[in-house]
Design a protein around this motif. Structure first.
Motif, PDB file in Angstrom:
ATOM      1  N   ASP A 163       0.820  -1.322   0.047  1.00  0.00           N
ATOM      2  CA  ASP A 163      -0.008   0.011  -0.120  1.00  0.00           C
ATOM      3  C   ASP A 163       0.833   1.194   0.117  1.00  0.00           C
ATOM      4  O   ASP A 163       0.273   2.309  -0.445  1.00  0.00           O
ATOM      5  CB  ASP A 163      -1.038  -0.142   1.055  1.00  0.00           C
ATOM      6  CG  ASP A 163      -2.144  -0.802   1.083  1.00  0.00           C
ATOM      7  OD1 ASP A 163      -2.580  -1.260  -0.087  1.00  0.00           O
ATOM      8  OD2 ASP A 163      -3.021  -0.952   1.793  1.00  0.00           O
ATOM      9  N   TYR A 210      -7.846   0.807   3.519  1.00  0.00           N
ATOM     10  CA  TYR A 210      -6.500   1.391   3.832  1.00  0.00           C
ATOM     11  C   TYR A 210      -6.087   2.330   2.406  1.00  0.00           C
ATOM     12  O   TYR A 210      -5.282   3.239   2.571  1.00  0.00           O
ATOM     13  CB  TYR A 210      -5.443   0.356   3.968  1.00  0.00           C
ATOM     14  CG  TYR A 210      -5.375  -0.105   5.235  1.00  0.00           C
ATOM     15  CD1 TYR A 210      -4.148   0.066   6.116  1.00  0.00           C
ATOM     16  CD2 TYR A 210      -6.326  -0.660   5.924  1.00  0.00           C
ATOM     17  CE1 TYR A 210      -4.004  -0.576   7.394  1.00  0.00           C
ATOM     18  CE2 TYR A 210      -6.179  -1.402   7.274  1.00  0.00           C
ATOM     19  CZ  TYR A 210      -5.092  -1.076   8.012  1.00  0.00           C
ATOM     20  OH  TYR A 210      -4.847  -1.437   9.222  1.00  0.00           O
ATOM     21  N   ARG A 211      -6.678   1.838   1.562  1.00  0.00           N
ATOM     22  CA  ARG A 211      -6.404   2.430   0.240  1.00  0.00           C
ATOM     23  C   ARG A 211      -7.534   2.216  -0.931  1.00  0.00           C
ATOM     24  O   ARG A 211      -8.283   1.270  -0.821  1.00  0.00           O
ATOM     25  CB  ARG A 211      -4.988   2.039  -0.357  1.00  0.00           C
ATOM     26  CG  ARG A 211      -4.706   2.675  -1.502  1.00  0.00           C
ATOM     27  CD  ARG A 211      -3.172   2.357  -1.746  1.00  0.00           C
ATOM     28  NE  ARG A 211      -2.573   2.943  -3.274  1.00  0.00           N
ATOM     29  CZ  ARG A 211      -1.508   3.404  -3.376  1.00  0.00           C
ATOM     30  NH1 ARG A 211      -0.418   3.312  -2.650  1.00  0.00           N
ATOM     31  NH2 ARG A 211      -1.372   3.918  -4.846  1.00  0.00           N
ATOM     32  N   SER A 212      -7.534   3.516  -1.876  1.00  0.00           N
ATOM     33  CA  SER A 212      -8.690   3.196  -2.731  1.00  0.00           C
ATOM     34  C   SER A 212      -8.144   2.409  -3.980  1.00  0.00           C
ATOM     35  O   SER A 212      -8.990   2.358  -4.913  1.00  0.00           O
ATOM     36  CB  SER A 212      -9.050   4.743  -3.040  1.00  0.00           C
ATOM     37  OG  SER A 212      -7.945   5.469  -3.295  1.00  0.00           O
ATOM     38  N   TYR A 213      -7.012   2.687  -4.740  1.00  0.00           N
ATOM     39  CA  TYR A 213      -6.665   1.990  -5.727  1.00  0.00           C
ATOM     40  C   TYR A 213      -6.995   2.502  -6.836  1.00  0.00           C
ATOM     41  O   TYR A 213      -7.900   1.671  -7.689  1.00  0.00           O
ATOM     42  CB  TYR A 213      -6.699   0.601  -5.800  1.00  0.00           C
ATOM     43  CG  TYR A 213      -6.109  -0.141  -4.503  1.00  0.00           C
ATOM     44  CD1 TYR A 213      -4.698  -0.231  -4.294  1.00  0.00           C
ATOM     45  CD2 TYR A 213      -7.056  -0.665  -3.246  1.00  0.00           C
ATOM     46  CE1 TYR A 213      -4.221  -0.834  -3.007  1.00  0.00           C
ATOM     47  CE2 TYR A 213      -6.363  -0.996  -2.157  1.00  0.00           C
ATOM     48  CZ  TYR A 213      -5.080  -1.209  -2.055  1.00  0.00           C
ATOM     49  OH  TYR A 213      -4.523  -1.969  -1.079  1.00  0.00           O
ATOM     50  N   GLN A 264      -3.216   8.364  -1.775  1.00  0.00           N
ATOM     51  CA  GLN A 264      -3.366   6.982  -1.737  1.00  0.00           C
ATOM     52  C   GLN A 264      -2.163   6.240  -1.002  1.00  0.00           C
ATOM     53  O   GLN A 264      -2.398   5.523  -0.249  1.00  0.00           O
ATOM     54  CB  GLN A 264      -3.489   6.254  -3.076  1.00  0.00           C
ATOM     55  CG  GLN A 264      -4.761   6.741  -3.687  1.00  0.00           C
ATOM     56  CD  GLN A 264      -4.861   5.883  -5.150  1.00  0.00           C
ATOM     57  OE1 GLN A 264      -5.376   4.934  -5.285  1.00  0.00           O
ATOM     58  NE2 GLN A 264      -4.256   6.723  -6.142  1.00  0.00           N
ATOM     59  N   GLN A 265      -1.115   6.660  -1.588  1.00  0.00           N
ATOM     60  CA  GLN A 265       0.110   6.243  -0.651  1.00  0.00           C
ATOM     61  C   GLN A 265       0.090   6.542   0.952  1.00  0.00           C
ATOM     62  O   GLN A 265       0.388   5.804   1.734  1.00  0.00           O
ATOM     63  CB  GLN A 265       1.339   6.557  -1.028  1.00  0.00           C
ATOM     64  CG  GLN A 265       1.974   6.276  -2.360  1.00  0.00           C
ATOM     65  CD  GLN A 265       3.252   6.966  -3.028  1.00  0.00           C
ATOM     66  OE1 GLN A 265       3.280   8.147  -3.025  1.00  0.00           O
ATOM     67  NE2 GLN A 265       4.210   6.265  -3.168  1.00  0.00           N
ATOM     68  N   SER A 309      -2.942   7.433   2.621  1.00  0.00           N
ATOM     69  CA  SER A 309      -3.930   7.149   3.467  1.00  0.00           C
ATOM     70  C   SER A 309      -3.890   5.643   4.249  1.00  0.00           C
ATOM     71  O   SER A 309      -4.204   5.524   5.306  1.00  0.00           O
ATOM     72  CB  SER A 309      -5.572   6.769   2.527  1.00  0.00           C
ATOM     73  OG  SER A 309      -4.833   5.623   1.739  1.00  0.00           O
ATOM     74  N   GLY A 310      -2.998   4.863   3.766  1.00  0.00           N
ATOM     75  CA  GLY A 310      -2.605   3.432   4.337  1.00  0.00           C
ATOM     76  C   GLY A 310      -2.059   3.670   5.705  1.00  0.00           C
ATOM     77  O   GLY A 310      -1.972   3.014   6.397  1.00  0.00           O
TER      78      GLY A 310
END
Length: 775
Positions: free
Chosen positions: A245, A370-373, A419-420, A422-423
């Motif tokens: 992530d 953790y992340r939205s991708y 995104q990096q 948020s995790g």
């Protein structure tokens, strides 16, 4: 040829006390235990003094401390000689830079700056000026006094025991060290600087770990050259990928890795309940925290939630776990991860930097996963934006601008950095903060878990297993890992408290009246931890509680500590253990729940080992293991003791369920050997019939449904209701007798004359679990 997948893995935490050579000596034991592969913690060269290997400093070599490449080859040869696999943990997201001289890439960056051939290897903001290294002591002077202790020796700038390279032509004999320092591509700054602003991305808030840009093909090639060399030689069977992530493009990275390596790959991906692994990831699955939540949740009684909530409220501890998690994520974004937030805010184009930082922090704290991708994880992103707007309507304009930019370019720098990060906010806020603040029932406070979801019912468990078998049958599953907050056996014992919550509440009120801790949440955590690990030494409990208090980040912390409160916490275990009446009361309570805890441990272990996926066994957990969070769970394992018990089992012993833990080893050995010798494809839930049916969990495996696992859940309630009575378990149809592999007992074949399966009172009279096999 079918792709490789181990039947099971056995996790080994390598270090100075467990080298590759020592691991090679354990191959015979692991093979006799039934393990399908040895699963190794990172073995590349780590920072000097590393105790875990996740701080890799040189990816081009195997750690000499662990035995170097000769030790690795010897271990692999022995594993392959037994038909076992070699699985290795890798760390693509970051590298250690704490000791610059140990990291050749970082050393070159410091020496040559942005002109270094390694400059693009790290995620550095070169527009911010010289690279800031937060290493100086700070006595309130911003590190000014520490600068006076700089020196020059052996063509290096020196500070204390650290060495830093000098750029060519920046030093002549006699030059003052401070002037030499000012000519470098880096600046040594106060260690406190890392809390506010840095020009390089870190692993969470650890300034000694710098993020690596493996999205760059050249960086990927350099970082993986040694690993892929093993694969080309047939000396690597599987990879566990740490923290994907944190990468700019996890899916892209994993696709590149899959193109280079055709073995078994699992990714350390924490899935929230109901979340699925991105379908585009070409991996076999996760590292198993989703299965951990499901299996362990089966043994938690949802009826205990109300009383345990009332206990927490009566002490003044938080009861709204969701609210605590949200606020803890906000704290993580505002404090330890503030440099990352500021860097993201600068990308929003918002003139009001304070508003931009507040909006970014709120958005990061609003993610439900953790992340939205992006773009495939659009729904996760949309929900986070919606929550942030609802929480901070005054920041709606900034949030709208961020949303518009990210939607327009999901692969752009703003989208990627959010995104990096948020995790990291989720992990630091939830796992490393909220789990120590919201302590209502800490058996639920586990990586991948949700303390607000009180247990998992059999129907949900079977549904999860069915999906796992259909979608990711080769995913790893786990109950204990190097990152779990407490071991599987501690959670199993604590699960018993959900069946007797009023009794536990009364005990806690007695105990804390005699010897409580000033902070209510930590006090409640302490009593649960004491009961869950009993008997435990004062030293182990002291070290754990000090870590827990600092992770809370309320009364004290890792950076700004409260010596008085920490002294109170450190003294607590000895105070309890030296108070004769109190100690006797705690011991009696622990004895009261011990047998039920053993039942839960055996139940969850059998379901884990017999269920869908590739089960991982954490080192030492084949016997009872009452460990807490690291470093407690990295204590040396007594393999001699385990080998002695294994030899007894190999001679035909069927042990009692007692304090030795040999019964657990019996379950582990039997199930692992069964996995190696049987085709377990397929999954069929089985339902017991009778008054105690809700206390049984069972399923059948194999194309012919010829393996059945049975476990007891909620054993205290079962005993209170009078036991199994005439409850029975209908078994899958077919010819041939069934044998319980744990007891050797032969059951009559299934009939069609009204016979409703074996009575559970008979089937489970020796052990609270059964592993039935039909030949």
């Amino acid at each position: 040829m079918d792709p490789y997948r181990p039947t099971s893995t056995y996790r080994l935490q390598l270090g100075p006390g467990l080298t590759l050579d020592r691991a090679a000596d354990l191959v015979d034991y692991l093979d006799r235990l039934g393990a399908g592969a040895a699963y190794l913690s990172p073995i590349l060269t780590a920072a000097p003094g590393s105790t875990h290997g996740y701080d890799v400093a040189d990816p081009a070599s195997v750690s000499a401390v662990l035995g170097g490449d000769p030790g690795r080859r010897t271990l692999v040869q022995r594993l392959h000689g037994r038909g076992m696999g070699a699985v290795v943990d890798i760390v693509p997201n970051h590298m250690s830079v704490a000791a610059p001289a140990a990291n050749p890439w970082w050393w070159d960056v410091l020496r040559s700056g942005r002109d270094s051939s390694c400059a693009r290897f790290f995620d550095v903001d070169w527009s911010a000026g010289p690279l800031e290294l937060p290493v100086l002591a700070d006595d309130g002077d911003g590190g000014a006094g520490a600068l006076e202790r700089l020196g020059v020796a052996d063509d290096c700038l020196t500070y204390e025991d650290l060495r830093f390279p000098l750029a060519p032509g920046t030093y002549s004999p006699g030059d003052p060290p401070d002037r030499v320092h000012g000519r470098q591509h880096y600046r040594l700054v106060s260690w406190r600087r890392g809390r506010h602003r840095l020009s390089y991305r870190r692993f969470f808030d650890v300034t000694g770990l710098a993020a690596v840009r493996v999205e760059d093909p050249d960086v990927f090639a350099a970082a993986h050259a040694e690993i892929l060399r093993w694969a080309e030689r047939g000396e690597l069977d599987g990879l566990r990928v740490d923290h994907p992530d944190g990468l700019s493009d996890p899916g892209g990275y994993l696709r590149r890795l899959r193109a280079a390596f055709d073995g078994w790959i699992v990714a350390e991906k924490i899935l929230e309940p109901g979340e699925a692994l991105p379908a585009s990831w070409p991996v076999d699955g996760t590292t198993g925290y989703d299965a951990l939540r499901e299996v362990c949740g089966l043994f938690v009684d949802p009826a205990g939630e109300s009383a345990l909530t009332e206990l927490a409220a009566s002490l003044g501890a938080p009861t709204d776990t969701a609210a605590v998690q949200t606020e803890s994520r906000r704290f993580a974004a505002r404090e330890p991860l503030a440099p990352e937030v500021r860097r993201i805010a600068a990308l929003t184009g918002t003139a009001d930097r304070e508003a931009a930082e507040a909006a970014v922090a709120e958005l990061l704290a609003s993610f439900g996963a953790y992340r939205s991708y992006l773009p495939e994880g659009r729904a996760v992103w949309d929900r986070a934006v919606e929550r942030a707007r609802a929480a901070r309507p005054d920041l709606a304009a900034v949030l709208d601008a961020v949303d518009e930019t990210v939607r327009a370019d999901p692969a752009g720098e703003l989208a990627v950095r959010i995104q990096q990060t948020s995790g990291m906010v989720m992990a630091k806020g939830t796992e490393d903060t909220a789990f120590y603040r919201a302590t209502r029932f800490v058996a639920l406070n586990e990586v991948g878990g949700d303390p607000a979801r009180f247990g998992v019912g059999p129907a949900e468990f079977h549904s999860c297993c069915t999906r796992r078998e259909a979608a990711r049958p080769a995913t790893m599953t786990a109950l204990s890992t190097h990152d779990t907050k407490r071991s599987e056996d501690v959670r199993a014992r604590l699960a018993v408290l959900s069946e007797i919550p009023e009794e536990f509440a009364a005990a806690v009120h007695r105990w804390r009246a005699a010897c409580g801790i000033g902070d209510p949440a930590l006090d409640l955590l302490a009593w649960q931890s004491l009961v869950g690990t009993w008997p435990v030494s004062a030293a182990r409990m002291r070290d754990y509680l000090l870590k827990a208090a600092r992770e809370q980040k309320e009364r004290t912390g890792w950076i700004d500590g409260d010596p008085g409160f920490e002294a109170e916490v450190a003294a607590w275990p000895e105070r309890v253990l030296s108070a004769e009446d109190l100690c006797a009361d705690v011991a009696a309570f622990a004895a009261r729940i011990r047998a039920a805890g053993w039942s839960n441990s055996l139940g969850q272990k059998l379901l884990h080992l017999a269920g869908p996926g590739v089960p991982d066994l954490y080192q030492g957990s084949e016997l009872w293991d009452l460990s807490l969070v690291d470093p407690d769970n990295r204590r040396p394992v007594d393999f001699t003791c385990r080998q002695t018990h294994l030899e007894r089992l190999e001679r035909g012993r069927r042990p009692d369920v007692d304090a030795t833990g040999e019964a657990k080893l019996h379950v582990v050995r039997t199930a692992l050997h069964l996995r190696r010798g049987r085709d377990l494809r397929g999954y069929l839930p089985l339902e017991a019939a009778g008054p105690a049916a809700g206390h049984a969990v069972a399923f059948a495996r194999g194309p012919r449904r010829d393996v059945v696992a049975v476990a007891t859940r909620l054993p205290v309630g079962l005993a209170a209701a009078g036991g199994w009575g005439d409850t029975s378990l209908p078994l899958p149809g077919g010819s041939g007798p069934w044998t319980d592999a744990l007891t050797g007992r032969v059951l009559l074949p299934q009939r069609t004359d009204g016979y409703c399966g074996p009575p559970l009172a008979d089937l489970l009279d020796r052990y609270p679990v059964a592993l039935l096999v039909r030949d």
